[in-house]
Design a protein around this motif. Structure first.
Motif, PDB file in Angstrom:
ATOM      1  N   GLY A  54       0.801  -1.221   0.000  1.00  0.00           N
ATOM      2  CA  GLY A  54       0.000   0.000   0.000  1.00  0.00           C
ATOM      3  C   GLY A  54       0.827   1.260   0.000  1.00  0.00           C
ATOM      4  O   GLY A  54       0.344   2.331  -0.384  1.00  0.00           O
ATOM      5  N   LEU A  55       2.087   1.154   0.426  1.00  0.00           N
ATOM      6  CA  LEU A  55       2.969   2.317   0.493  1.00  0.00           C
ATOM      7  C   LEU A  55       3.841   2.474  -0.754  1.00  0.00           C
ATOM      8  O   LEU A  55       4.331   3.574  -1.031  1.00  0.00           O
ATOM      9  N   ARG A  56       4.023   1.382  -1.473  1.00  0.00           N
ATOM     10  CA  ARG A  56       4.905   1.437  -2.643  1.00  0.00           C
ATOM     11  C   ARG A  56       4.333   2.361  -3.716  1.00  0.00           C
ATOM     12  O   ARG A  56       3.152   2.319  -4.023  1.00  0.00           O
ATOM     13  N   GLY A  57       5.190   3.201  -4.251  1.00  0.00           N
ATOM     14  CA  GLY A  57       4.774   4.114  -5.299  1.00  0.00           C
ATOM     15  C   GLY A  57       4.085   5.369  -4.797  1.00  0.00           C
ATOM     16  O   GLY A  57       3.668   6.211  -5.601  1.00  0.00           O
ATOM     17  N   CYS A  58       3.958   5.522  -3.486  1.00  0.00           N
ATOM     18  CA  CYS A  58       3.316   6.717  -2.939  1.00  0.00           C
ATOM     19  C   CYS A  58       4.327   7.861  -2.825  1.00  0.00           C
ATOM     20  O   CYS A  58       5.499   7.659  -2.513  1.00  0.00           O
ATOM     21  N   ASP A  59       3.842   9.063  -3.070  1.00  0.00           N
ATOM     22  CA  ASP A  59       4.680  10.254  -2.938  1.00  0.00           C
ATOM     23  C   ASP A  59       4.653  10.812  -1.520  1.00  0.00           C
ATOM     24  O   ASP A  59       5.582  11.496  -1.099  1.00  0.00           O
ATOM     25  N   ALA A  60       3.572  10.546  -0.802  1.00  0.00           N
ATOM     26  CA  ALA A  60       3.401  11.106   0.539  1.00  0.00           C
ATOM     27  C   ALA A  60       2.484  10.208   1.357  1.00  0.00           C
ATOM     28  O   ALA A  60       1.711   9.422   0.808  1.00  0.00           O
ATOM     29  N   VAL A  61       2.584  10.353   2.675  1.00  0.00           N
ATOM     30  CA  VAL A  61       1.695   9.656   3.611  1.00  0.00           C
ATOM     31  C   VAL A  61       1.125  10.693   4.565  1.00  0.00           C
ATOM     32  O   VAL A  61       1.863  11.522   5.113  1.00  0.00           O
ATOM     33  N   VAL A  62      -0.191  10.659   4.751  1.00  0.00           N
ATOM     34  CA  VAL A  62      -0.846  11.512   5.743  1.00  0.00           C
ATOM     35  C   VAL A  62      -1.479  10.589   6.777  1.00  0.00           C
ATOM     36  O   VAL A  62      -2.376   9.811   6.464  1.00  0.00           O
ATOM     37  N   HIS A  63      -1.002  10.688   7.982  1.00  0.00           N
ATOM     38  CA  HIS A  63      -1.392   9.763   9.063  1.00  0.00           C
ATOM     39  C   HIS A  63      -2.314  10.480  10.036  1.00  0.00           C
ATOM     40  O   HIS A  63      -1.877  11.335  10.819  1.00  0.00           O
ATOM     41  N   LEU A  64      -3.616  10.134   9.992  1.00  0.00           N
ATOM     42  CA  LEU A  64      -4.623  10.825  10.796  1.00  0.00           C
ATOM     43  C   LEU A  64      -5.353   9.912  11.770  1.00  0.00           C
ATOM     44  O   LEU A  64      -6.251  10.357  12.482  1.00  0.00           O
ATOM     45  N   ARG A  95       7.956   2.586  11.226  1.00  0.00           N
ATOM     46  CA  ARG A  95       8.869   1.467  10.990  1.00  0.00           C
ATOM     47  C   ARG A  95       8.733   0.932   9.566  1.00  0.00           C
ATOM     48  O   ARG A  95       9.728   0.603   8.922  1.00  0.00           O
ATOM     49  N   ALA A  96       7.487   0.853   9.100  1.00  0.00           N
ATOM     50  CA  ALA A  96       7.266   0.357   7.743  1.00  0.00           C
ATOM     51  C   ALA A  96       7.902   1.288   6.715  1.00  0.00           C
ATOM     52  O   ALA A  96       8.535   0.835   5.751  1.00  0.00           O
ATOM     53  N   LEU A  97       7.775   2.582   6.912  1.00  0.00           N
ATOM     54  CA  LEU A  97       8.370   3.551   5.992  1.00  0.00           C
ATOM     55  C   LEU A  97       9.896   3.494   6.038  1.00  0.00           C
ATOM     56  O   LEU A  97      10.562   3.548   5.001  1.00  0.00           O
ATOM     57  N   PRO A 104       8.078   7.023   0.532  1.00  0.00           N
ATOM     58  CA  PRO A 104       7.512   8.328   0.177  1.00  0.00           C
ATOM     59  C   PRO A 104       8.396   9.460   0.710  1.00  0.00           C
ATOM     60  O   PRO A 104       9.116   9.289   1.697  1.00  0.00           O
ATOM     61  N   ALA A 105       8.309  10.601   0.057  1.00  0.00           N
ATOM     62  CA  ALA A 105       9.197  11.710   0.418  1.00  0.00           C
ATOM     63  C   ALA A 105       8.816  12.365   1.735  1.00  0.00           C
ATOM     64  O   ALA A 105       9.667  12.953   2.409  1.00  0.00           O
TER      65      ALA A 105
END
Length: 299
Positions: A54-64, A95-97, A104-105
């Motif tokens: 789910g994280l591969r290829g993502c440019d950003a992560v927003v954790h809410l 940890r996953a990131l 992601p950047a």
């Protein structure tokens, strides 16, 4: 862009997904059940599991993601849920990131102005230390749990959000019907400061922090000038054209809300020095503008 989001089913998460989709961005929503399609990925924050696909290829992560602070009475079990849902989830995601070859950047990690505790009439910005009490301690642990992502060189931002003015949920979602009925009023003395932000500005600020290179660390997501509960109450009356005479005494709030009443009656005069210095422009800097925008969105 492709953005991974936790807490996408919450009040702010839903609005963020709508905003991103309207501008042609793709989102991956992390869910705790079996994914229903390619735009979802599974995670189990308490077990420390995050689907790396789910994280591969993502440019950003927003954790809410996080249990609602005002949703239930603060029993020992629910206080543990408030803490664990934030700290364990953030740690698992960080940890996953950190373990990815091409992460992601940027990670925009939710936090709250509860970090500062009760500031009384003293105005504070991001340079202020953490306060004391349950919510400040949760916020400190919450932000610290993102350390693996920071240590891996991922730009990490902490969005310390205030009270979001929205008709469809949150604190204001519960207040609007009461004030519409003409039975709204100040809480306790009404002298406590409320640090609020319109939903429009909340989403715009999250996207600004995500999309602006070089921004990292804590940012307060609040309108430029906090107001007292008495001033907010008066504004509600003006906007809704209703009386605001039904004050709720502090002892009643303590009976009804238990320990959470300390935060309802507490004062947080928080200013968004970081956002203003970075050049962010508020669409709704005043409370009446924020209230009218919330009502229009609710309709």
């Amino acid at each position: 862009m492709r953005i991974a989001i936790t807490g996408a089913s919450g009040l702010i998460g839903r609005a963020l997904v709508r905003s991103l989709h309207s501008d042609g961005h793709d989102t991956v929503r992390f869910v705790r059940r079996a994914p229903a399609g390619p735009d979802e990925a599974r995670w189990d924050p308490k077990a420390g599991y995050v689907d790396p696909d789910g994280l591969r290829g993502c440019d950003a992560v927003v954790h809410l993601a996080g249990a609602g602070v005002g949703e239930h009475r603060w029993t020992a079990a629910y206080k543990r849920e408030i803490r664990d849902s934030r700290v364990l989830g953030t740690a698992a995601l960080a940890r996953a990131l950190a373990g990815m070859d091409e992460p992601p950047a940027v990670l925009v990690c939710g936090s709250a102005v509860g970090y500062y505790g009760d500031t009384g009439s003293r105005a504070v910005d991001e340079s202020a230390p953490a306060g004391t009490g349950f919510l400040p301690s949760v916020c400190v642990e919450w932000e610290a749990a993102a350390a693996p992502a920071q240590d891996a060189g991922i730009r990490t931002v902490f969005a310390r959000t205030g009270l979001v003015v929205a008709a469809e949920g949150g604190a204001w979602g519960r207040m609007f019907p009461v004030f519409r009925a003409g039975i709204g009023g100040r809480l306790g003395s009404g002298r406590q400061y409320w640090s609020y932000i319109s939903m429009h500005d909340e989403i715009a600020a999250l996207r600004f922090l995500m999309e602006t290179p070089g921004l990292s660390g804590p940012f307060n997501l609040t309108a430029p000038e906090p107001l007292t509960n008495r001033e907010v109450t008066a504004a509600m009356g003006r906007v809704l054209h209703r009386p605001t005479l039904c004050a709720v005494p502090a002892p009643v709030l303590r009976v009804v809300l238990g320990e959470f009443s300390q935060d309802v009656l507490g004062s947080q005069r928080v200013r968004p020095a970081g956002l203003l210095a970075a050049g962010f422009t508020f669409a709704h800097p005043g409370i009446e503008e924020a209230l009218r925008a919330a009502l229009a969105q609710g309709v």
